[in-house]
Enzyme design. Structure first.
Site, mmCIF file in Angstrom:
data_model
loop_
_atom_site.group_PDB
_atom_site.id
_atom_site.type_symbol
_atom_site.label_atom_id
_atom_site.label_comp_id
_atom_site.label_asym_id
_atom_site.label_seq_id
_atom_site.Cartn_x
_atom_site.Cartn_y
_atom_site.Cartn_z
ATOM 1 N N ARG A 125 38.634 -14.623 56.580
ATOM 2 C CA ARG A 125 39.909 -14.163 57.150
ATOM 3 C C ARG A 125 41.108 -14.810 56.462
ATOM 4 O O ARG A 125 42.203 -14.273 56.443
ATOM 5 C CB ARG A 125 39.946 -14.425 58.649
ATOM 6 C CG ARG A 125 41.039 -13.639 59.341
ATOM 7 C CD ARG A 125 41.321 -14.041 60.782
ATOM 8 N NE ARG A 125 40.157 -14.376 61.550
ATOM 9 C CZ ARG A 125 39.956 -15.592 62.099
ATOM 10 N NH1 ARG A 125 40.845 -16.556 61.947
ATOM 11 N NH2 ARG A 125 38.874 -15.818 62.803
ATOM 12 N N TYR A 162 62.430 3.164 59.759
ATOM 13 C CA TYR A 162 61.154 3.897 59.772
ATOM 14 C C TYR A 162 60.689 4.077 61.231
ATOM 15 O O TYR A 162 60.679 3.121 62.005
ATOM 16 C CB TYR A 162 60.163 3.035 58.985
ATOM 17 C CG TYR A 162 58.769 3.544 58.816
ATOM 18 C CD1 TYR A 162 58.501 4.737 58.166
ATOM 19 C CD2 TYR A 162 57.694 2.786 59.284
ATOM 20 C CE1 TYR A 162 57.197 5.163 57.987
ATOM 21 C CE2 TYR A 162 56.394 3.208 59.106
ATOM 22 C CZ TYR A 162 56.149 4.396 58.459
ATOM 23 O OH TYR A 162 54.855 4.823 58.282
ATOM 24 N N ASP A 174 62.846 -4.217 55.207
ATOM 25 C CA ASP A 174 61.783 -3.334 54.734
ATOM 26 C C ASP A 174 62.198 -2.887 53.333
ATOM 27 O O ASP A 174 63.120 -2.091 53.172
ATOM 28 C CB ASP A 174 61.638 -2.142 55.694
ATOM 29 C CG ASP A 174 60.479 -1.227 55.315
ATOM 30 O OD1 ASP A 174 60.147 -1.159 54.119
ATOM 31 O OD2 ASP A 174 59.939 -0.565 56.216
ATOM 32 N N LYS A 178 52.544 2.260 49.337
ATOM 33 C CA LYS A 178 53.408 3.161 48.579
ATOM 34 C C LYS A 178 53.344 2.803 47.087
ATOM 35 O O LYS A 178 52.284 2.834 46.508
ATOM 36 C CB LYS A 178 54.822 3.102 49.155
ATOM 37 C CG LYS A 178 54.864 3.263 50.688
ATOM 38 C CD LYS A 178 54.470 4.651 51.148
ATOM 39 C CE LYS A 178 54.154 4.723 52.638
ATOM 40 N NZ LYS A 178 55.208 4.262 53.539
#
Ligand SMILES: *Cc1c(COP(=O)(O)O)cnc(C)c1O
Length: 397
Positions: free
Chosen positions: A62, A115, A187, A212
């Protein structure tokens, strides 16, 4: 090093790559140790996760393996950050960033052009936690001072804004935030650190949906948040408490995407400019919402702060209805409909009416806004496709 060289060289420390060009894919849940002292060394607070000086060691899956560290190393270098944390998607990076710094009773200033899933998180989880959220006009600049309250803890930016592409005056907002010791997060998915480095402008945390352009091939979900020295320990520790981690196969793929980020961004930008200039002349188009065009709010900040554009922009039709939009977008040849963007392929997204989309100003663009992602196809093929679509729309009006 110049930025194209960095894209090639970054995250390729020998301890990640061995003798190969690319870092190894190291899949692991359990990491095994031969001695108590080895285990204690790997587990010490300072050694876990990436701290910007390549001293991370494997301890438990993790916490990432060397594949994760190579990617974090690269993102740190690209964002000029003290540390970068990787998440299973951009939305997880955004929500974890906010959760890392907000507590019950705090106030968050959120940009109105954000967003939609970020807005949903504010209305859902943050409201349930007792965090107050108010929205501000993306073009507010230094006037954001007037909206600051005693309990304002975070200002969140997204520039350019989702769908409507307003470019924010980041330095003015950061200056106001610093006066009140407020944490700023942005962002930065649109620009990627290739075209805009928020931490160089004083922003505390830069967030990427690596889904993206970082990955760039529409086959991976991934997110990253990168922080300056002061905010990195808190972002890292809270994100780790939340159990955030991501698949090393996805991380490897995204790191591979970084190698061609510069080449792709320049080509997306060039293609989008060609298509946008054609659209600007079209009699059915009222205006372009593309940061490189004067008709886009904040165009001057784009010119001042960004080193380039990409393939994403919107345009406003001067007349439309549901039937006409369907006539246009149904059966396009190259522009397929779909969410996300930043892959090599072109996409078209008609924006309908959604009352939740804005809080500060009314949404006036019902069925007239269309977002395009311009891919790496030949621009004449794309223009022919759009031209046919707009003629079908005209006939259906
Ligand atoms: C897609 C996107 C996100 C969310 O990223 P996911 O990886 O899909 O969760 C966040 N911000 C912006 C601006 C986006 O376009």
């Amino acid at each position: 090093m110049k930025k194209d060289t960095i894209l090639v060289a970054t995250g390729r420390n020998k301890k990640y790559t061995g003798t190969a060009v690319n870092p190894r894919i190291v899949r692991a849940s359990t990491i095994v140790f031969d001695s108590m002292s080895e285990m204690a060394k790997a587990g010490s607070q300072q050694a876990y996760l990436f701290d910007g000086d390549s001293n991370a060691s494997e301890y438990y899956g993790r916490r990432g393996t060397s594949t994760t560290f190579a990617f974090n190393d690269a993102m740190c270098e690209l964002e000029n950050a003290a540390g970068s944390y990787v998440y299973p998607c951009g939305t997880a990076a955004i929500t974890s960033g906010l959760l890392s710094f907000l507590s019950a009773g705090d106030h968050l200033l959120m940009v109105d052009s954000v967003y939609q899933p970020t807005r949903d998180f504010c209305r859902g989880t943050l409201a349930r936690m007792g965090v107050e959220v108010s929205y501000y006009d993306p073009m507010i600049g230094g006037d954001i001072n007037a909206l600051v309250r005693k309990n304002t803890r975070v200002i969140f930016l997204e520039s350019p804004g989702s769908l409507t592409m307003e470019v924010q005056d980041v330095p003015s907002i950061v200056e106001a935030a610093k006066q009140h010791d407020i944490v700023t997060m942005i962002d930065n998915t649109f620009a990627t650190p290739f075209n805009f480095k928020p931490l160089d402008f004083g922003v505390d945390i830069s967030i990427q949906s690596a889904t993206k352009y970082i990955n760039g091939h529409s086959d991976v979900m991934l997110g990253v948040a990168s922080a300056n020295q002061r905010h990195w320990p808190q972002l890292r520790d809270r994100s780790y408490e939340l159990g955030q981690c991501a698949s090393v196969d996805d991380i490897y793929t995204a790191l591979r995407g970084i190698r061609t980020l510069g080449v792709r961004m320049r080509e997306h930008d060039r293609n989008a400019m060609t298509v946008a200039r054609w659209l600007e002349q079209h009699d059915l188009v009222e205006r372009l919402l593309h940061p490189a065009f004067e008709s886009c709010p904040g165009h001057e900040f784009f010119k001042r702060d960004f080193s380039g554009g990409n393939g994403l922009f919107s345009f406003v039709l001067n007349n439309s209805n549901a039937r006409a939009v369907a006539a246009m977008v149904d059966n396009m040849r190259h522009f397929k409909m779909g969410f996300s963007w930043g892959g090599y392929e072109s996409l078209i997204l008609p924006i309908g009416s959604a009352p939740a989309q804005r809080s500060v100003a009314p949404w006036l663009l019902d069925r007239r806004l269309i977002r395009l992602h311009i891919g790496l196809e030949d621009t004449q093929d794309l223009i022919d496709d759009l031209s046919g679509g707009l003629e079908r729309l005209r006939e259906a009006l």
